[in-house]
Each structure stands twice: as structure tokens, then as C-alpha cells.
Design a protein around this motif. Sequence first.
Motif, PDB file in Angstrom:
ATOM      1  N   LYS A   2      74.625 -77.658  16.454  1.00 27.57           N
ATOM      2  CA  LYS A   2      75.823 -77.160  17.123  1.00 27.57           C
ATOM      3  C   LYS A   2      76.529 -78.282  17.871  1.00 27.57           C
ATOM      4  O   LYS A   2      77.755 -78.411  17.828  1.00 27.57           O
ATOM      5  CB  LYS A   2      75.466 -76.030  18.090  1.00 27.57           C
ATOM      6  CG  LYS A   2      75.120 -74.725  17.411  1.00 27.57           C
ATOM      7  CD  LYS A   2      74.786 -73.655  18.440  1.00 27.57           C
ATOM      8  CE  LYS A   2      74.392 -72.349  17.769  1.00 27.57           C
ATOM      9  NZ  LYS A   2      73.993 -71.318  18.752  1.00 27.57           N
ATOM     10  N   GLN A  40      58.925 -72.677  17.129  1.00 27.35           N
ATOM     11  CA  GLN A  40      60.133 -71.961  17.550  1.00 27.35           C
ATOM     12  C   GLN A  40      61.003 -72.857  18.431  1.00 27.35           C
ATOM     13  O   GLN A  40      62.219 -72.893  18.277  1.00 27.35           O
ATOM     14  CB  GLN A  40      59.745 -70.681  18.305  1.00 27.35           C
ATOM     15  CG  GLN A  40      60.922 -69.837  18.728  1.00 27.35           C
ATOM     16  CD  GLN A  40      61.719 -69.307  17.548  1.00 27.35           C
ATOM     17  OE1 GLN A  40      61.199 -69.112  16.457  1.00 27.35           O
ATOM     18  NE2 GLN A  40      62.994 -69.117  17.767  1.00 27.35           N
ATOM     19  N   GLN A  41      60.369 -73.604  19.328  1.00 22.31           N
ATOM     20  CA  GLN A  41      61.123 -74.523  20.188  1.00 22.31           C
ATOM     21  C   GLN A  41      61.770 -75.626  19.346  1.00 22.31           C
ATOM     22  O   GLN A  41      62.911 -76.025  19.604  1.00 22.31           O
ATOM     23  CB  GLN A  41      60.208 -75.133  21.255  1.00 22.31           C
ATOM     24  CG  GLN A  41      59.806 -74.170  22.348  1.00 22.31           C
ATOM     25  CD  GLN A  41      58.795 -74.788  23.321  1.00 22.31           C
ATOM     26  OE1 GLN A  41      58.282 -75.880  23.082  1.00 22.31           O
ATOM     27  NE2 GLN A  41      58.520 -74.064  24.406  1.00 22.31           N
ATOM     28  N   VAL A  46      68.673 -76.341  15.981  1.00 21.23           N
ATOM     29  CA  VAL A  46      69.902 -75.555  15.936  1.00 21.23           C
ATOM     30  C   VAL A  46      70.879 -76.044  16.995  1.00 21.23           C
ATOM     31  O   VAL A  46      72.082 -76.196  16.745  1.00 21.23           O
ATOM     32  CB  VAL A  46      69.588 -74.048  16.107  1.00 21.23           C
ATOM     33  CG1 VAL A  46      70.847 -73.239  16.363  1.00 21.23           C
ATOM     34  CG2 VAL A  46      68.859 -73.517  14.887  1.00 21.23           C
ATOM     35  N   GLN A  47      70.373 -76.315  18.197  1.00 22.59           N
ATOM     36  CA  GLN A  47      71.232 -76.810  19.270  1.00 22.59           C
ATOM     37  C   GLN A  47      71.820 -78.173  18.919  1.00 22.59           C
ATOM     38  O   GLN A  47      72.994 -78.434  19.161  1.00 22.59           O
ATOM     39  CB  GLN A  47      70.446 -76.890  20.590  1.00 22.59           C
ATOM     40  CG  GLN A  47      71.295 -77.233  21.785  1.00 22.59           C
ATOM     41  CD  GLN A  47      72.377 -76.195  22.035  1.00 22.59           C
ATOM     42  OE1 GLN A  47      72.160 -74.991  21.910  1.00 22.59           O
ATOM     43  NE2 GLN A  47      73.556 -76.655  22.381  1.00 22.59           N
ATOM     44  N   LYS A  62      54.888 -71.127  19.089  1.00 24.92           N
ATOM     45  CA  LYS A  62      55.843 -71.429  20.153  1.00 24.92           C
ATOM     46  C   LYS A  62      56.468 -72.808  19.966  1.00 24.92           C
ATOM     47  O   LYS A  62      57.668 -72.999  20.140  1.00 24.92           O
ATOM     48  CB  LYS A  62      55.154 -71.357  21.524  1.00 24.92           C
ATOM     49  CG  LYS A  62      54.884 -69.969  22.011  1.00 24.92           C
ATOM     50  CD  LYS A  62      54.241 -70.007  23.390  1.00 24.92           C
ATOM     51  CE  LYS A  62      53.856 -68.618  23.879  1.00 24.92           C
ATOM     52  NZ  LYS A  62      53.188 -68.662  25.187  1.00 24.92           N
ATOM     53  N   ARG A  90      62.723 -75.372  16.239  1.00 26.99           N
ATOM     54  CA  ARG A  90      63.850 -74.760  15.523  1.00 26.99           C
ATOM     55  C   ARG A  90      65.056 -74.613  16.447  1.00 26.99           C
ATOM     56  O   ARG A  90      66.190 -74.924  16.058  1.00 26.99           O
ATOM     57  CB  ARG A  90      63.447 -73.397  14.974  1.00 26.99           C
ATOM     58  CG  ARG A  90      62.567 -73.486  13.761  1.00 26.99           C
ATOM     59  CD  ARG A  90      62.241 -72.103  13.218  1.00 26.99           C
ATOM     60  NE  ARG A  90      61.335 -72.206  12.084  1.00 26.99           N
ATOM     61  CZ  ARG A  90      60.486 -71.271  11.727  1.00 26.99           C
ATOM     62  NH1 ARG A  90      60.412 -70.144  12.418  1.00 26.99           N
ATOM     63  NH2 ARG A  90      59.707 -71.437  10.682  1.00 26.99           N
ATOM     64  N   GLN A  91      64.817 -74.131  17.659  1.00 26.77           N
ATOM     65  CA  GLN A  91      65.909 -73.971  18.610  1.00 26.77           C
ATOM     66  C   GLN A  91      66.539 -75.322  18.942  1.00 26.77           C
ATOM     67  O   GLN A  91      67.758 -75.444  19.053  1.00 26.77           O
ATOM     68  CB  GLN A  91      65.406 -73.278  19.886  1.00 26.77           C
ATOM     69  CG  GLN A  91      65.118 -71.811  19.705  1.00 26.77           C
ATOM     70  CD  GLN A  91      64.545 -71.177  20.973  1.00 26.77           C
ATOM     71  OE1 GLN A  91      64.208 -71.872  21.925  1.00 26.77           O
ATOM     72  NE2 GLN A  91      64.424 -69.847  20.953  1.00 26.77           N
ATOM     73  N   TYR A  92      65.700 -76.326  19.106  1.00 27.72           N
ATOM     74  CA  TYR A  92      66.186 -77.675  19.394  1.00 27.72           C
ATOM     75  C   TYR A  92      67.065 -78.169  18.244  1.00 27.72           C
ATOM     76  O   TYR A  92      68.142 -78.732  18.460  1.00 27.72           O
ATOM     77  CB  TYR A  92      64.998 -78.611  19.627  1.00 27.72           C
ATOM     78  CG  TYR A  92      65.379 -80.041  19.903  1.00 27.72           C
ATOM     79  CD1 TYR A  92      65.897 -80.412  21.141  1.00 27.72           C
ATOM     80  CD2 TYR A  92      65.223 -81.030  18.927  1.00 27.72           C
ATOM     81  CE1 TYR A  92      66.246 -81.719  21.398  1.00 27.72           C
ATOM     82  CE2 TYR A  92      65.571 -82.337  19.178  1.00 27.72           C
ATOM     83  CZ  TYR A  92      66.094 -82.690  20.411  1.00 27.72           C
ATOM     84  OH  TYR A  92      66.445 -83.982  20.658  1.00 27.72           O
TER      85      TYR A  92
END
Length: 120
Positions: free
Chosen positions: A35, A24-25, A31-32, A21, A27-29
Motif C-alpha cells: 500500500k 500473519q504479521q 500488505v502495508q 501469528k 502478511r500484514q507487513y
Amino acid sequence: MAAQQSQGIQTLLEAEKEAAKIVQQARQYRVQKLKDARSEASKEIEAYQSAKEKEFKAFQSTHAGTTSNAQTTVDQETEVKLQSITESFKQAKDAVVKKLLDRVVLVKPELHRNLNKVES
């Protein structure tokens, strides 16, 4: 003992799930953030491009008059040169035509220098 092993394995599985988890967080951070960085960069590029475009238009408007002035100057110089060439043509035309006609009409027959004389 089996219960302790089972509990230890269960703890390890929970820890692995928690780690997954967290990864994954992260990675999302990431990616954000990428962007956000891209959108910020595109905004900066657009702002820079519009500023340079305004600067170019200002430069173009200030120098547009000098282009037309240079064109009129070149046109005037060309006209003066054409007039002098025309005058020179008119003055030398008769003499040149006379020289050409003299060369064509007054022919001196001569043997070519490479021709050997045939002895009879």
C-alpha cells in the motif's frame, strides 16, 4: 509418559500458534508495504505528470506565435496563386471558347473507321 506426550503436544500447538501469528504479521507487513509503495508511486506519477504538463504548456506558449505566422504566410501564398490562376483564366478564356465553338460548329462528317463499306 502420557503427561509428557500431552505436554509435548501442547508445546507443539503453542509453537504452531506462535508461527501462525508470525506469518500473519508478515502478511500484514507485506500488505502495508505494498500500500505504501502504491501511494508513493501514485505521488511520483502525479508529480511527473504535472511537471510534463507545465513543460508542454511552456512549449505550446512559445510556439503558438509561429503557428499563426505560418498560417498568415500560407494564406498570402494561396492568395497570390489564386490571383495568378484568375489572370491566366481571363487571358485564355476567349481563345478556349473560340476553339470549342469552332469544333462544335465545323463538323466534318466521316464514317467511323470500324464501319465496313457496303458494296452495292
